[in-house]
Design a protein around this motif. Structure first.
Motif, PDB file in Angstrom:
ATOM      1  N   LYS A 241      -8.597   8.258  -0.751  1.00 51.37           N
ATOM      2  CA  LYS A 241      -8.924   8.032   0.667  1.00 51.37           C
ATOM      3  C   LYS A 241     -10.370   7.551   0.805  1.00 51.37           C
ATOM      4  O   LYS A 241     -11.272   8.118   0.188  1.00 51.37           O
ATOM      5  CB  LYS A 241      -8.682   9.312   1.479  1.00 51.37           C
TER       6      LYS A 241
ATOM      7  N   GLU B 106       0.309  -9.021   2.800  1.00 50.16           N
ATOM      8  CA  GLU B 106      -0.842  -8.525   2.050  1.00 50.16           C
ATOM      9  C   GLU B 106      -1.913  -9.613   2.203  1.00 50.16           C
ATOM     10  O   GLU B 106      -1.626 -10.732   2.656  1.00 50.16           O
ATOM     11  CB  GLU B 106      -0.490  -8.298   0.568  1.00 50.16           C
TER      12      GLU B 106
ATOM     13  N   ALA C 102      -8.957  -5.592   8.695  1.00 56.83           N
ATOM     14  CA  ALA C 102      -7.653  -6.269   8.755  1.00 56.83           C
ATOM     15  C   ALA C 102      -6.957  -5.938  10.074  1.00 56.83           C
ATOM     16  O   ALA C 102      -6.385  -6.824  10.733  1.00 56.83           O
ATOM     17  CB  ALA C 102      -6.794  -5.840   7.569  1.00 56.83           C
TER      18      ALA C 102
ATOM     19  N   GLY D 222      -1.893   2.538  12.576  1.00 52.48           N
ATOM     20  CA  GLY D 222      -2.110   3.836  11.932  1.00 52.48           C
ATOM     21  C   GLY D 222      -3.416   3.867  11.149  1.00 52.48           C
ATOM     22  O   GLY D 222      -3.859   4.935  10.727  1.00 52.48           O
TER      23      GLY D 222
ATOM     24  N   GLY E 184       0.825  -1.214   0.000  1.00 57.80           N
ATOM     25  CA  GLY E 184       0.000   0.000   0.000  1.00 57.80           C
ATOM     26  C   GLY E 184       0.859   1.264   0.000  1.00 57.80           C
ATOM     27  O   GLY E 184       2.089   1.203   0.088  1.00 57.80           O
ATOM     28  N   ARG E 185       0.173   2.422  -0.127  1.00 50.84           N
ATOM     29  CA  ARG E 185       0.909   3.702  -0.104  1.00 50.84           C
ATOM     30  C   ARG E 185       1.728   3.819   1.177  1.00 50.84           C
ATOM     31  O   ARG E 185       2.926   4.118   1.147  1.00 50.84           O
ATOM     32  CB  ARG E 185      -0.081   4.890  -0.198  1.00 50.84           C
ATOM     33  N   MET E 186       1.100   3.558   2.317  1.00 55.77           N
ATOM     34  CA  MET E 186       1.851   3.643   3.572  1.00 55.77           C
ATOM     35  C   MET E 186       2.756   2.437   3.767  1.00 55.77           C
ATOM     36  O   MET E 186       3.837   2.560   4.334  1.00 55.77           O
ATOM     37  CB  MET E 186       0.882   3.789   4.765  1.00 55.77           C
TER      38      MET E 186
ATOM     39  N   TYR F 221      -5.539  -8.410  12.931  1.00 53.62           N
ATOM     40  CA  TYR F 221      -4.130  -8.412  13.324  1.00 53.62           C
ATOM     41  C   TYR F 221      -3.979  -8.151  14.814  1.00 53.62           C
ATOM     42  O   TYR F 221      -3.058  -8.665  15.454  1.00 53.62           O
ATOM     43  CB  TYR F 221      -3.345  -7.366  12.514  1.00 53.62           C
TER      44      TYR F 221
ATOM     45  N   PHE G 126      -0.913  -0.193   8.725  1.00 52.78           N
ATOM     46  CA  PHE G 126      -1.718   0.863   8.098  1.00 52.78           C
ATOM     47  C   PHE G 126      -2.473   0.155   6.979  1.00 52.78           C
ATOM     48  O   PHE G 126      -2.038   0.186   5.828  1.00 52.78           O
ATOM     49  CB  PHE G 126      -0.840   1.975   7.528  1.00 52.78           C
TER      50      PHE G 126
ATOM     51  N   THR H 153      -7.202   4.072   9.954  1.00 51.44           N
ATOM     52  CA  THR H 153      -8.287   4.940  10.423  1.00 51.44           C
ATOM     53  C   THR H 153      -9.628   4.408   9.909  1.00 51.44           C
ATOM     54  O   THR H 153      -9.660   3.472   9.113  1.00 51.44           O
ATOM     55  CB  THR H 153      -8.082   6.385   9.908  1.00 51.44           C
TER      56      THR H 153
ATOM     57  N   ALA I 111      -2.895   5.769  16.647  1.00 52.90           N
ATOM     58  CA  ALA I 111      -3.119   7.202  16.427  1.00 52.90           C
ATOM     59  C   ALA I 111      -3.566   7.441  14.995  1.00 52.90           C
ATOM     60  O   ALA I 111      -3.047   6.816  14.065  1.00 52.90           O
ATOM     61  CB  ALA I 111      -1.838   7.991  16.690  1.00 52.90           C
ATOM     62  N   GLY I 112      -4.508   8.331  14.820  1.00 51.41           N
ATOM     63  CA  GLY I 112      -4.995   8.699  13.487  1.00 51.41           C
ATOM     64  C   GLY I 112      -3.939   9.453  12.698  1.00 51.41           C
ATOM     65  O   GLY I 112      -4.080   9.639  11.491  1.00 51.41           O
ATOM     66  N   ASN I 113      -2.891   9.874  13.381  1.00 49.66           N
ATOM     67  CA  ASN I 113      -1.786  10.540  12.675  1.00 49.66           C
ATOM     68  C   ASN I 113      -0.516  10.359  13.503  1.00 49.66           C
ATOM     69  O   ASN I 113      -0.509  10.650  14.695  1.00 49.66           O
ATOM     70  CB  ASN I 113      -2.096  12.030  12.482  1.00 49.66           C
ATOM     71  N   MET I 114       0.538   9.885  12.851  1.00 49.48           N
ATOM     72  CA  MET I 114       1.771   9.551  13.582  1.00 49.48           C
ATOM     73  C   MET I 114       2.844  10.609  13.379  1.00 49.48           C
ATOM     74  O   MET I 114       3.991  10.395  13.761  1.00 49.48           O
ATOM     75  CB  MET I 114       2.319   8.207  13.092  1.00 49.48           C
TER      76      MET I 114
HETATM   77  N1  LIG Z   1      -2.028   7.247  11.271  1.00 50.97           N
HETATM   78  C1  LIG Z   1      -1.350   7.830  10.279  1.00 50.97           C
HETATM   79  O1  LIG Z   1      -0.366   8.561  10.487  1.00 50.97           O
HETATM   80  C2  LIG Z   1      -1.757   7.544   8.875  1.00 50.97           C
HETATM   81  C3  LIG Z   1      -2.815   6.706   8.634  1.00 50.97           C
HETATM   82  N2  LIG Z   1      -3.149   6.331   7.379  1.00 50.97           N
HETATM   83  C4  LIG Z   1      -4.194   5.330   7.260  1.00 50.97           C
HETATM   84  O2  LIG Z   1      -3.581   4.105   6.854  1.00 50.97           O
HETATM   85  C5  LIG Z   1      -4.511   3.309   6.131  1.00 50.97           C
HETATM   86  C6  LIG Z   1      -3.887   2.874   4.813  1.00 50.97           C
HETATM   87  O3  LIG Z   1      -3.675   4.008   3.984  1.00 50.97           O
HETATM   88  P1  LIG Z   1      -2.985   3.863   2.546  1.00 50.97           P
HETATM   89  O4  LIG Z   1      -1.642   3.253   2.688  1.00 50.97           O
HETATM   90  O5  LIG Z   1      -3.132   5.179   1.889  1.00 50.97           O
HETATM   91  O6  LIG Z   1      -3.981   2.822   1.857  1.00 50.97           O
HETATM   92  P2  LIG Z   1      -3.659   1.706   0.747  1.00 50.97           P
HETATM   93  O7  LIG Z   1      -4.982   1.226   0.266  1.00 50.97           O
HETATM   94  O8  LIG Z   1      -2.682   2.251  -0.225  1.00 50.97           O
HETATM   95  O9  LIG Z   1      -2.915   0.555   1.588  1.00 50.97           O
HETATM   96  C7  LIG Z   1      -3.556  -0.401   2.396  1.00 50.97           C
HETATM   97  C8  LIG Z   1      -2.935  -1.733   2.044  1.00 50.97           C
HETATM   98  O10 LIG Z   1      -3.398  -2.723   2.962  1.00 50.97           O
HETATM   99  C9  LIG Z   1      -3.721  -3.870   2.200  1.00 50.97           C
HETATM  100  N3  LIG Z   1      -4.594  -4.786   2.936  1.00 50.97           N
HETATM  101  C10 LIG Z   1      -5.942  -4.833   3.011  1.00 50.97           C
HETATM  102  N4  LIG Z   1      -6.342  -5.879   3.767  1.00 50.97           N
HETATM  103  C11 LIG Z   1      -5.219  -6.504   4.179  1.00 50.97           C
HETATM  104  C12 LIG Z   1      -4.954  -7.658   4.977  1.00 50.97           C
HETATM  105  N5  LIG Z   1      -5.943  -8.384   5.528  1.00 50.97           N
HETATM  106  N6  LIG Z   1      -3.669  -8.017   5.182  1.00 50.97           N
HETATM  107  C13 LIG Z   1      -2.663  -7.313   4.637  1.00 50.97           C
HETATM  108  N7  LIG Z   1      -2.842  -6.226   3.876  1.00 50.97           N
HETATM  109  C14 LIG Z   1      -4.099  -5.824   3.651  1.00 50.97           C
HETATM  110  C15 LIG Z   1      -4.346  -3.291   0.938  1.00 50.97           C
HETATM  111  O11 LIG Z   1      -4.444  -4.262  -0.077  1.00 50.97           O
HETATM  112  P3  LIG Z   1      -5.612  -4.125  -1.204  1.00 50.97           P
HETATM  113  O12 LIG Z   1      -5.304  -2.886  -1.949  1.00 50.97           O
HETATM  114  O13 LIG Z   1      -5.436  -5.385  -1.993  1.00 50.97           O
HETATM  115  O14 LIG Z   1      -6.920  -4.050  -0.451  1.00 50.97           O
HETATM  116  C16 LIG Z   1      -3.349  -2.202   0.630  1.00 50.97           C
HETATM  117  O15 LIG Z   1      -2.222  -2.671  -0.065  1.00 50.97           O
HETATM  118  C17 LIG Z   1      -5.761   4.183   5.996  1.00 50.97           C
HETATM  119  O16 LIG Z   1      -6.678   3.824   7.004  1.00 50.97           O
HETATM  120  C18 LIG Z   1      -5.243   5.592   6.217  1.00 50.97           C
HETATM  121  O17 LIG Z   1      -6.219   6.483   6.666  1.00 50.97           O
HETATM  122  C19 LIG Z   1      -2.489   6.822   6.292  1.00 50.97           C
HETATM  123  C20 LIG Z   1      -1.445   7.697   6.452  1.00 50.97           C
HETATM  124  C21 LIG Z   1      -1.002   8.138   7.766  1.00 50.97           C
END
Ligand SMILES: NC(=O)C1=CN([C@@H]2O[C@H](COP(=O)(O)OP(=O)(O)OC[C@H]3O[C@@H](n4cnc5c(N)ncnc54)[C@H](OP(=O)(O)O)[C@@H]3O)[C@@H](O)[C@H]2O)C=CC1
Ligand SMILES: O=C(O)C1=N[C@H](C(=O)O)C[C@H](O)C1
Length: 268
Positions: free
Chosen positions: A161, A36, A82, A100, A13-15, A86, A77, A102, A124-127
């Motif tokens: 998002k 994943e 999920a 992380g 994922g992005r994070m 976990y 994240f 949300t 935390a909703g933001n780290m």
């Molecule tokens: N607290 C903080 O500082 C921050 C929080 N966030 C939060 O983090 C979360 C993720 O954001 P972002 O990275 O942009 O989202 P992405 O969709 O890019 O990444 C999430 C990843 O998790 C994967 N995933 C889903 N289900 C599972 C599972 N059961 N096991 C393993 N991997 C899984 C997704 O796969 P697939 O695409 O196949 O579903 C995807 O690759 C959001 O809730 C966002 O709001 C984001 C930035 C900062």
């Protein structure tokens, strides 16, 4: 102390990719794996190649149970469902769980709370350091100003998002409510449409914008008669969240089970 063995959930994922880079760059941690969901096309891919740091010889798995026996902490994240899953596994393994993610519903929150009897959770909703500083400032300003100052929280994020208001906006809302010594649940107005009538004194309003590639922007507005105070944070790079997550894991190592916040980690 030896390097902390960390794994990244949602590694593609992005994070997830930002977290791989942050663990790889930290001299105090070592990357031991990443997950994943079963069926993802990322299964089997090299974590370093996914994150653009070159091959590391560590591959994405869909078997968290095996991975959790080899790590001391997980950086998660992913998605609410999920993460709740976990949390249960991290509790069985008695490891650190940095959350992380949300957008949780009440039942996810309950599953995480019960996992915290055995897992050491930082959630935390933001780290980022900046947003956690903004949260502390919001609480102080809300405590200093009376209800004649209307509080509105405006956020903007990228077009992908999926949850709203953002976790950060809700964190800022909680801080504002805590400064005013009220419960956010009794004063939050998360959306407005149609003939809403005038604003109720004491409301804490939220406005959500989505578009483009915005990493994350939050403004807390205190609007009074004849003046307005605004506190703003703008994220321009996801590494701020990823570095914060690694810092949280290192801080949590050896701490008793429970749920901690990023403000605990940063001492704010
Ligand atoms: N607290 C903080 O500082 C921050 C929080 N966030 C939060 O983090 C979360 C993720 O954001 P972002 O990275 O942009 O989202 P992405 O969709 O890019 O990444 C999430 C990843 O998790 C994967 N995933 C889903 N289900 C599972 C599972 N059961 N096991 C393993 N991997 C899984 C997704 O796969 P697939 O695409 O196949 O579903 C995807 O690759 C959001 O809730 C966002 O709001 C984001 C930035 C900062
Ligand atoms: O989904 C995101 O991207 C972000 N999510 C978090 C949130 O919901 O506040 C943190 C950050 O703003 C980026």
């Amino acid at each position: 102390m030896s390097e902390m063995r960390l794994a990244v959930m949602g590694a593609a994922g992005r994070m997830g990719r930002a977290l791989i880079r942050a663990v790889h760059e930290s001299p105090q941690s070592t990357l031991v794996g990443g997950t994943e969901a079963a069926g993802s096309e990322a299964i089997g891919k090299d974590l370093g190649e996914l994150a653009g740091v070159g091959a590391l010889g560590i591959h994405v798995t869909d078997d968290p149970l095996e991975l959790f026996t080899r790590c001391e902490g997980i950086l998660d994240f992913t998605s609410p469902n999920a993460t709740a899953e976990y949390a249960g596994l991290a509790a069985q393994g008695r490891i650190v769980h940095v959350i992380g993610t949300t957008g949780f519903g009440e039942s996810d929150e309950q599953r995480i709370a019960s996992a915290s009897r055995h897992a050491t959770i930082v959630k935390a909703g933001n780290m980022s350091l900046g947003v956690n500083l903004l949260t502390a400032l919001t609480e102080k300003v809300a405590a200093a100003l009376d209800q004649d100052y209307d509080i509105e929280i405006v956020e903007m994020h990228h077009r992908y998002k999926v949850d709203a208001p953002s976790g950060t906006a809700l964190m800022l809302g909680e801080a504002a409510a805590s400064g005013r010594q009220v419960a956010l649940s009794e004063h939050a107005v998360k959306a407005r449409e149609g003939h809403t009538g005038p604003r109720q004194s004491g409301d804490i309003g939220f406005a959500t914008l989505r578009g483009g590639d915005v990493v994350g922007e939050h403004t807390v507005v205190f609007a009074g008669q004849g003046e307005r105070v605004e506190l703003t944070h703008r994220a321009t790079d996801r590494q701020i969240f990823a570095r914060g997550a690694v810092k949280a894991a290192l801080w949590a190592r050896g701490k008793p089970p429970g749920i901690y916040s990023m403000r605990d980690v940063l001492g704010l």
